[in-house]
Design a protein around this motif. Structure first.
Motif, PDB file in Angstrom:
ATOM      1  N   THR A 293       4.063   2.232  -8.814  1.00  0.00           N
ATOM      2  CA  THR A 293       3.876   0.793  -8.619  1.00  0.00           C
ATOM      3  C   THR A 293       3.167   0.216  -9.830  1.00  0.00           C
ATOM      4  OG1 THR A 293       3.779   1.036  -6.218  1.00  0.00           O
ATOM      5  CG2 THR A 293       2.829  -0.954  -7.122  1.00  0.00           C
ATOM      6  N   ARG A 294       3.707  -0.853 -10.374  1.00  0.00           N
ATOM      7  CA  ARG A 294       3.076  -1.573 -11.490  1.00  0.00           C
ATOM      8  C   ARG A 294       3.234  -3.067 -11.280  1.00  0.00           C
ATOM      9  NH1 ARG A 294       2.557   1.243 -16.955  1.00  0.00           N
ATOM     10  NH2 ARG A 294       2.373   3.421 -16.349  1.00  0.00           N
TER      11      ARG A 294
ATOM     12  N   ASP B 204      -2.471  -0.898 -14.402  1.00  0.00           N
ATOM     13  CA  ASP B 204      -2.294   0.040 -15.508  1.00  0.00           C
ATOM     14  C   ASP B 204      -2.632  -0.598 -16.838  1.00  0.00           C
ATOM     15  OD1 ASP B 204      -1.220   2.184 -13.935  1.00  0.00           O
ATOM     16  OD2 ASP B 204       0.473   0.847 -13.597  1.00  0.00           O
TER      17      ASP B 204
ATOM     18  N   ARG C 293      -4.801   7.669  -5.900  1.00  0.00           N
ATOM     19  CA  ARG C 293      -4.181   7.141  -4.686  1.00  0.00           C
ATOM     20  C   ARG C 293      -5.207   6.340  -3.927  1.00  0.00           C
ATOM     21  NH1 ARG C 293      -3.028  12.606  -1.074  1.00  0.00           N
ATOM     22  NH2 ARG C 293      -4.509  13.950  -2.133  1.00  0.00           N
TER      23      ARG C 293
ATOM     24  N   GLY D  59      -1.973   3.520 -20.553  1.00  0.00           N
ATOM     25  CA  GLY D  59      -1.599   4.806 -19.991  1.00  0.00           C
ATOM     26  C   GLY D  59      -2.611   5.389 -19.026  1.00  0.00           C
TER      27      GLY D  59
ATOM     28  N   ARG E  23       0.852  -1.188   0.000  1.00  0.00           N
ATOM     29  CA  ARG E  23       0.000   0.000   0.000  1.00  0.00           C
ATOM     30  C   ARG E  23       0.888   1.237   0.000  1.00  0.00           C
ATOM     31  NH1 ARG E  23      -2.952  -0.213   5.966  1.00  0.00           N
ATOM     32  NH2 ARG E  23      -1.468  -1.614   6.951  1.00  0.00           N
TER      33      ARG E  23
ATOM     34  N   ILE F  72      -1.359  13.444   5.876  1.00  0.00           N
ATOM     35  CA  ILE F  72      -1.154  12.020   5.622  1.00  0.00           C
ATOM     36  C   ILE F  72       0.249  11.621   6.074  1.00  0.00           C
ATOM     37  CG2 ILE F  72      -1.241  10.227   3.853  1.00  0.00           C
ATOM     38  CD1 ILE F  72      -3.080  12.084   2.250  1.00  0.00           C
TER      39      ILE F  72
ATOM     40  N   LEU G 182      -0.566  14.429  -8.854  1.00  0.00           N
ATOM     41  CA  LEU G 182      -0.532  13.088  -8.278  1.00  0.00           C
ATOM     42  C   LEU G 182       0.095  12.067  -9.221  1.00  0.00           C
ATOM     43  CD1 LEU G 182      -1.330  11.547  -5.741  1.00  0.00           C
ATOM     44  CD2 LEU G 182      -3.575  11.181  -6.755  1.00  0.00           C
ATOM     45  N   GLU G 183      -0.211  12.158 -10.530  1.00  0.00           N
ATOM     46  CA  GLU G 183       0.304  11.123 -11.424  1.00  0.00           C
ATOM     47  C   GLU G 183       1.823  11.223 -11.625  1.00  0.00           C
ATOM     48  OE1 GLU G 183      -1.948  13.411 -12.395  1.00  0.00           O
ATOM     49  OE2 GLU G 183      -1.681  14.018 -14.481  1.00  0.00           O
TER      50      GLU G 183
ATOM     51  N   GLY H 216      -3.919  10.775 -12.118  1.00  0.00           N
ATOM     52  CA  GLY H 216      -3.303  10.039 -11.017  1.00  0.00           C
ATOM     53  C   GLY H 216      -4.359   9.519 -10.064  1.00  0.00           C
TER      54      GLY H 216
ATOM     55  N   LEU I  13      -8.795   8.969   9.201  1.00  0.00           N
ATOM     56  CA  LEU I  13      -8.189  10.077   8.453  1.00  0.00           C
ATOM     57  C   LEU I  13      -8.987  10.375   7.188  1.00  0.00           C
ATOM     58  CD1 LEU I  13      -5.599  12.011   8.024  1.00  0.00           C
ATOM     59  CD2 LEU I  13      -4.915  10.246   6.394  1.00  0.00           C
TER      60      LEU I  13
ATOM     61  N   PHE J  26       1.152   5.545   0.382  1.00  0.00           N
ATOM     62  CA  PHE J  26       0.617   6.827   0.819  1.00  0.00           C
ATOM     63  C   PHE J  26       1.324   7.877  -0.015  1.00  0.00           C
ATOM     64  CE2 PHE J  26       0.188   3.848   4.242  1.00  0.00           C
ATOM     65  CZ  PHE J  26      -1.060   4.120   4.790  1.00  0.00           C
ATOM     66  N   LYS J  27       0.551   8.773  -0.612  1.00  0.00           N
ATOM     67  CA  LYS J  27       1.114   9.744  -1.530  1.00  0.00           C
ATOM     68  C   LYS J  27       0.435  11.072  -1.347  1.00  0.00           C
ATOM     69  CE  LYS J  27       2.381   7.118  -5.612  1.00  0.00           C
ATOM     70  NZ  LYS J  27       2.334   7.159  -7.075  1.00  0.00           N
ATOM     71  N   ASP J  28       1.165  12.116  -1.596  1.00  0.00           N
ATOM     72  CA  ASP J  28       0.565  13.446  -1.517  1.00  0.00           C
ATOM     73  C   ASP J  28       1.359  14.377  -2.418  1.00  0.00           C
ATOM     74  OD1 ASP J  28      -1.042  15.539  -0.680  1.00  0.00           O
ATOM     75  OD2 ASP J  28      -0.928  14.969   1.422  1.00  0.00           O
ATOM     76  N   PRO J  29       0.675  15.087  -3.328  1.00  0.00           N
ATOM     77  CA  PRO J  29       1.421  16.070  -4.127  1.00  0.00           C
ATOM     78  C   PRO J  29       1.756  17.330  -3.323  1.00  0.00           C
ATOM     79  CG  PRO J  29      -0.863  15.903  -4.896  1.00  0.00           C
ATOM     80  CD  PRO J  29      -0.726  14.946  -3.745  1.00  0.00           C
ATOM     81  N   ASN J  30       1.302  17.404  -2.064  1.00  0.00           N
ATOM     82  CA  ASN J  30       1.613  18.568  -1.220  1.00  0.00           C
ATOM     83  C   ASN J  30       2.904  18.335  -0.426  1.00  0.00           C
ATOM     84  OD1 ASN J  30      -0.868  19.838  -1.934  1.00  0.00           O
ATOM     85  ND2 ASN J  30      -1.898  18.367  -0.599  1.00  0.00           N
TER      86      ASN J  30
ATOM     87  N   PRO K 199       3.360   5.192 -19.945  1.00  0.00           N
ATOM     88  CA  PRO K 199       3.347   6.012 -18.726  1.00  0.00           C
ATOM     89  C   PRO K 199       1.989   6.704 -18.553  1.00  0.00           C
ATOM     90  CG  PRO K 199       5.222   6.580 -20.146  1.00  0.00           C
ATOM     91  CD  PRO K 199       4.308   5.713 -20.949  1.00  0.00           C
ATOM     92  N   ILE K 200       1.662   7.045 -17.329  1.00  0.00           N
ATOM     93  CA  ILE K 200       0.428   7.778 -17.033  1.00  0.00           C
ATOM     94  C   ILE K 200       0.739   9.269 -16.893  1.00  0.00           C
ATOM     95  CG2 ILE K 200      -1.381   8.099 -15.295  1.00  0.00           C
ATOM     96  CD1 ILE K 200      -1.129   5.033 -14.798  1.00  0.00           C
TER      97      ILE K 200
END
Lengths: 255, 255
Positions: free
Chosen positions: A95-96, B97, B47, B100, A47, A60, A88-89, B45, B63, A49-53, A124-125
């Protein structure tokens, strides 16, 4: 530039201490304000956890620092964008799926001419050089191996030759895992250390926190941590050489 | 049985209200104690937040309920295991995926004879009937379309024929998205409703919470929510028929 974090361990181990140090560099002690992510494996599952911030301000990230997820393989990343916008992308790790495993990848560096890298069906995305490099590796693997190979160290040796090609296009520090093996490839900036008995104390560089691993571990634990820059000030980190790669499984170096 | 949750919207919308209702069924008002997950798309993207622990006790679920992630496509799931043990790799939704895009899938039901479903290179990671069904769909798509197709509604019509095959093997309620389109397929238990102006008040079935959408939205918002069972007591949910499928984009029904 970005910063990488990785772990390989022989028992499920939490990475709160190291992650906490890294997160400070995400907008606080470091300039990496363009997102962050971390992927934990638990068995064959993972799993993220991601954040573009920015990490230093992320709720998070706060949860991940205080919630000890125990894992034997982890890859994390904080980003300072150079190729591809902040969204985000474009946020690592990526992960793939391949051969019935989840593969996770993070890159630090910058590549030129990456849009020409062949990726076959592995489109790619987002629009980063990093994700395209990951797709290039997966495509090369599916071209070379028609079915899931038995000898995984040989697969990682082949991946190292692909990394050599990528390094010729710029700066290419990489962490890659299939949840069992953790591979590190160094272009110019990657360190690792293995903690094992007798465990001592470690003092974080970026935050006022020291941890006595002796109290947190059992004598058989073997835990290797990877980081762009050493995360602690009182331990001996191994600095990888340009073009060097290494492979770990269950905390132990096998290549 | 499990419970599904989905959303398609024309503006980034948070799903805290609906998610909060669903989470109560994960060990509190419902028997679904075997993990939960939810995937949010932001642009191309996505998550996911996942936990093999009961939703009603999960700090990560807490959360997600209080942290409004705004998204135009969401798929969530709480699990009561029937095929496959309780572990992270068996926890829905599953994301893979293709062409793309990140595709996300969740299933409610139970299939017999699923181990014979052809999956080609799309090997499952866990051992659920659900993940195998998803791999079967992806494999059929890559067999039928050699490159990324232009007419996506036609692709989803083809997926519906694959769902018919799966329904013949047991119970197959499904939500599937590529981040742009959200498809629902009903075997025996799936509902949806579209909220648009004039917005009114909604009262959750599983928790003491009512929300006046009029205050939370603009007049142009169109938001469709999918759920195994209606989540609110004072709105008219559409109950899908056996073998029925539907496709939404930006909150509007297009098939």
């Amino acid at each position: 530039m970005c910063e990488l974090l990785g772990m390989s361990a022989n028992v499920p181990t939490d990475i709160c201490f190291s992650f906490s140090g890294l997160m400070q560099r995400g907008g606080n002690t470091g300039p990496h304000r363009d997102g962050w992510g971390i992927t934990f494996y638990e068995g064959k599952g993972c799993r993220s956890f991601k954040d573009p911030n920015p990490a230093a301000e992320s709720r998070i990230a706060e949860l991940v620092q205080s919630y000890p997820i125990k894992s034997r393989a982890v890859i994390g990343h904080i980003r300072q964008a150079n190729r591809g916008g902040v969204c985000l992308e474009n946020t690592h790790p990526f992960t793939r799926d391949l051969w019935g495993r989840s593969w996770t990848f993070a890159h630090n560096g910058q590549l030129s001419g990456y849009k020409k890298l062949p990726v076959g069906q592995h489109l790619p995305i987002g629009c980063t050089d990093s994700e395209r490099a990951f797709c290039f590796i997966l495509n090369a693997l599916t071209e070379k191996y028609k079915r899931k190979p038995g000898n995984m160290p040989a697969v990682f040796k082949y991946i190292a030759t692909l990394c050599d090609e990528l390094r010729a296009m710029g700066v290419y520090n990489m962490l890659l895992t299939d949840g069992e093996y953790v591979m590190a490839y160094c272009s110019n900036n990657l360190h690792w250390l293995t903690r094992r008995a007798p465990f001592g104390e470690a003092v974080l560089k970026d935050q006022d926190w020291q941890l006595d691993f002796h109290k947190e571990t059992t004598p058989d634990d073997v835990v290797t941590v990877f980081a762009t820059q050493p995360l602690t000030i009182n331990e001996q980190w191994y600095k990888m050489a340009a073009g060097e790669f290494t492979l770990f499984c269950q905390g132990e170096q096998i290549l």
